[in-house]
Design a protein around this motif. Structure first.
Motif, PDB file in Angstrom:
ATOM      1  N   UNK A  14       0.830  -1.196   0.000  1.00  0.00           N
ATOM      2  CA  UNK A  14       0.000   0.000   0.000  1.00  0.00           C
ATOM      3  C   UNK A  14       0.869   1.253   0.000  1.00  0.00           C
ATOM      4  N   UNK A  15       0.534   2.210  -0.879  1.00  0.00           N
ATOM      5  CA  UNK A  15       1.288   3.455  -0.999  1.00  0.00           C
ATOM      6  C   UNK A  15       0.354   4.630  -0.698  1.00  0.00           C
ATOM      7  N   UNK A  16       0.149   4.980   0.576  1.00  0.00           N
ATOM      8  CA  UNK A  16      -0.782   6.057   0.899  1.00  0.00           C
ATOM      9  C   UNK A  16      -0.360   7.421   0.350  1.00  0.00           C
ATOM     10  N   UNK A  17       0.932   7.689   0.275  1.00  0.00           N
ATOM     11  CA  UNK A  17       1.382   8.961  -0.288  1.00  0.00           C
ATOM     12  C   UNK A  17       1.069   9.024  -1.781  1.00  0.00           C
ATOM     13  N   UNK A  18       1.313   7.944  -2.478  1.00  0.00           N
ATOM     14  CA  UNK A  18       0.990   7.896  -3.897  1.00  0.00           C
ATOM     15  C   UNK A  18      -0.500   8.080  -4.133  1.00  0.00           C
ATOM     16  N   UNK A  19      -1.314   7.445  -3.295  1.00  0.00           N
ATOM     17  CA  UNK A  19      -2.769   7.568  -3.420  1.00  0.00           C
ATOM     18  C   UNK A  19      -3.218   8.997  -3.138  1.00  0.00           C
ATOM     19  N   UNK A  20      -2.597   9.665  -2.173  1.00  0.00           N
ATOM     20  CA  UNK A  20      -2.914  11.063  -1.875  1.00  0.00           C
ATOM     21  C   UNK A  20      -2.563  11.961  -3.060  1.00  0.00           C
ATOM     22  N   UNK A  21      -1.436  11.700  -3.698  1.00  0.00           N
ATOM     23  CA  UNK A  21      -1.043  12.478  -4.880  1.00  0.00           C
ATOM     24  C   UNK A  21      -2.036  12.238  -6.014  1.00  0.00           C
TER      25      UNK A  21
END
Length: 79
Positions: A14-21
């Motif tokens: 899971x990449x929460x920073x990528x999803x936020x971007x």
């Protein structure tokens, strides 16, 4: 000699920073972005002049400190 290390989360992590971007880009009207993976780039200035030795040393640095190899993958460029 210079080394550039690219560190990314492994596929399936899971990449929460990528999803936020990705979400922020959509909010700005960039609707065609279906996925974002965020990583880091580390640049090193090395005293080593032998390319093979430099690559070996940087790989050791990655395994011991620069990348969490449980959840991250890395690649090394030497120039």
């Amino acid at each position: 000699m210079k080394a550039r290390v690219h560190v990314m989360l492994k596929t399936g992590v899971l990449d929460p920073q990528g999803e936020a971007v990705r979400h922020a880009l959509g909010s700005l009207g960039f609707d065609g972005v279906e996925g974002v993976r965020q990583g880091k780039v580390i640049e090193l200035d090395l005293a080593e002049t032998d390319k093979a030795k430099a690559e070996e040393t940087v790989n050791q640095m990655c395994e011991k400190l620069l990348a969490n190899t449980v959840i991250e993958s890395y690649s090394v460029e030497i120039s």
